[in-house]
Write an enzyme that holds these catalytic residues in place. Structure first.
Site, PDB file in Angstrom:
ATOM      1  N   CYS A  41       0.816  -1.214   0.000  1.00 28.22           N
ATOM      2  CA  CYS A  41       0.000   0.000   0.000  1.00 28.22           C
ATOM      3  C   CYS A  41       0.850   1.266   0.000  1.00 28.22           C
ATOM      4  CB  CYS A  41      -0.933  -0.004   1.204  1.00 28.22           C
ATOM      5  SG  CYS A  41      -1.991   1.453   1.295  1.00 28.22           S
ATOM      6  N   ASP A 326      -3.935  -9.518   2.658  1.00 26.63           N
ATOM      7  CA  ASP A 326      -4.084 -10.156   1.352  1.00 26.63           C
ATOM      8  C   ASP A 326      -3.804 -11.649   1.384  1.00 26.63           C
ATOM      9  OD1 ASP A 326      -4.566  -7.614   0.453  1.00 26.63           O
ATOM     10  OD2 ASP A 326      -2.932  -7.561  -1.014  1.00 26.63           O
ATOM     11  N   ALA A 334      -6.308  -2.569   1.435  1.00 20.30           N
ATOM     12  CA  ALA A 334      -5.476  -2.164   2.568  1.00 20.30           C
ATOM     13  C   ALA A 334      -6.304  -1.934   3.824  1.00 20.30           C
ATOM     14  CB  ALA A 334      -4.692  -0.896   2.208  1.00 20.30           C
ATOM     15  N   HIS A 458     -24.154  23.135   2.510  1.00 19.09           N
ATOM     16  CA  HIS A 458     -24.259  23.597   1.123  1.00 19.09           C
ATOM     17  C   HIS A 458     -23.312  24.791   0.915  1.00 19.09           C
ATOM     18  CE1 HIS A 458     -26.103  24.671  -2.720  1.00 19.09           C
ATOM     19  NE2 HIS A 458     -26.100  25.933  -2.314  1.00 19.09           N
TER      20      HIS A 458
END
Length: 485
Positions: A41, A326, A334, A458
């Site tokens: 990573c 993994d 990751a 907003h």
């Protein structure tokens, strides 16, 4: 008496996080790592690619500066400087991880670990520094020189994965690289073929296209990013085509050959043809880093693909041996590895922890960016849900307009009866940041009504979740109302 309470083999985003958490829990921890801390990573994946993609984004923005009322002449790419910036970011972060491990009292042992028993490893000097070639970085075997033997009460295997090469003729030719090898490219190729249209391949295709390469991307499925919702894959394909990328879906690569100064990639599918390229990047599949660990000596079994099976506490079938990241083959991300690391460390420290894979966000940093969490529309229907879908375009969002980046949309998949959020899928600016709202909504079992009633600041990109929810409820404010039948 074991030397350590816990030894972790591998210092990637799973291993180093597990080491820090275990040390925080009061355990005496050792971490064995043969390269720089941070794993794929930080060194060869998430961080360096995103650093380079950011450079590509800036380049494209500056080229289009006239649209923002800015004059910019003679804009060019200094690819060496792009790589230098990437290297600086990687070093800063890996140095940071090293500092964190030290600050938490973790003993870091540089070398390659091999099991001599379930909770005993022998550490060897690392092999030669990895070279950037087409093959996996971890092909080099460790040195025969043993540094020390480490014993522990518990062991965590966190050795990660490396890119896999396709078993096709010519895959080992010079100029055929994996995603690791791409970091060794010193100049932007004139022509590149990217094999694989999932996250890795799509990101590299997006990057090289932004820097001016003629890019062809080949994907065997019927759309790019096939793990994503169909509408997302279709939208990315159209966007790539609009940017001048040649997109070949439903297509396979049958061979690669060297012809003169060019590589010729033969593809088959709707039409068989050869594509000339200066570089071929294979971004398909990964394999676990379990070679040279002598797992069999410890009695640790792997499946047919080489991954280590674990339960939801991250335990293997061998007592006191855990695996994370993994190498488990669960979800090669990751952030999943990190959460698995936290889970394993807590379990080893005596806490009742387990990992839930139901809510895993994913992001692909193409342009436009993609992120998703939960069920796709097809997956929700296949699971037996009656669903409603809600979409809102970035083009109707004020903040996206001001940014000059209004391509894409947010799509929410919800239950038809209770409007519970089942999935969120975004393609557009800052999708990876925006997807957290969807992950939280699913975790908290929120509904479209609750998303719509939550006041969003907003003008922000984050309003898109609220706006999509309103649309799903049949109460859109900033898009036309649904047609009456």
């Amino acid at each position: 008496m074991p030397e350590f309470d816990l030894v972790i083999v591998g210092g990637g985003p799973g291993g180093y996080v597990a080491a820090i958490r275990a040390a925080q829990r009061g355990l005496h921890v050792a971490l064995v790592e043969k390269e720089r801390p941070g794993g794929v990573c930080l060194n060869w994946g998430c961080i360096p690619t995103k650093a380079m993609l950011r450079s590509a984004e800036v380049f494209e923005t500056v080229k289009a500066a006239a649209a923002f009322g800015i004059d910019a002449d003679n804009v060019r790419v200094d690819f060496a400087a792009v790589r230098q910036r990437k290297d600086g970011i990687v070093k800063e972060l890996t140095d940071g991880v090293t500092g964190l491990l030290k600050a938490n009292g973790v003993t870091v042992i540089e070398g390659h670990a091999r099991f001599t028993g379930p909770t005993t490893v022998e550490v060897f000097e690392p092999g030669p520094s990895p070279v950037f070639a087409g093959g996996p970085r971890y092909a080099a075997t460790p040195s025969a020189t043993a540094i020390r033997t480490v014993t522990a009460t518990d062991v965590v295997v966190a050795t990660g994965s490396t890119p896999a090469l396709l078993p096709i003729p010519g895959a080992d030719l010079p100029g055929v690289i994996t995603s690791d090898g791409a970091f060794g490219v010193t100049e932007v190729p004139a022509r590149i073929v990217v094999v694989g249209g999932s996250a890795v391949g799509a990101e590299w295709a997006s990057l090289f296209a932004a820097f001016g390469a003629a890019v062809t991307i080949v994907e065997m499925q019927d759309r790019l990013v096939p793990a994503e919702d169909k509408e997302i894959g279709g939208a990315l394909g159209r966007s790539f085509t609009g940017r001048g990328i040649t997109v070949l879906t439903g297509t396979t690569v049958t061979s690669i050959a060297q012809t003169g100064d060019a590589l010729v990639v033969d593809v088959g599918g709707a039409a068989t043809r050869g594509i000339e390229a200066d570089l071929v990047l294979i971004g398909v599949g990964r394999r676990p880093n379990t070679a040279d660990l002598d797992l069999d000596v410890a009695g640790i079994d792997t499946d047919a693909r080489g991954f280590i099976p674990v339960d939801d506490h991250m335990r293997t079938a061998v007592e006191h041996v855990y695996a994370i990241g993994d190498v488990t083959g669960t979800a090669l991300l990751a952030h999943v590895a990190s959460h698995q690391g936290l889970t394993a460390a807590d379990v080893i420290a005596g806490h009742d922890a387990r990992i839930d894979y139901d809510v895993i966000p994913a992001a692909t940093f193409t342009h436009p960016e993609i992120a998703s969490v939960g069920l796709t529309e097809d997956a929700a229907r296949a699971a037996g849900h009656e669903v409603v879908t809600a979409k809102f375009p970035f083009a109707a969002l004020g903040r996206a307009k001001t940014l000059g980046d209004s391509e894409g949309f947010c799509k929410i998949v919800a239950g038809a009866r209770h409007h519970e959020v089942l999935g969120m899928h975004i393609i557009g600016p800052s999708a990876g940041d925006l997807i957290t709202e969807g992950a939280l909504a699913i975790t908290l079992e929120a509904t479209l009504d609750e998303l719509a009633e939550t006041i969003h600041a907003h003008p922000t990109l984050g309003e898109i979740g609220m706006e999509a929810a309103l649309t799903g409820l049949g109460l859109p404010v900033h898009t036309a109302p649904p047609r009456k039948r």
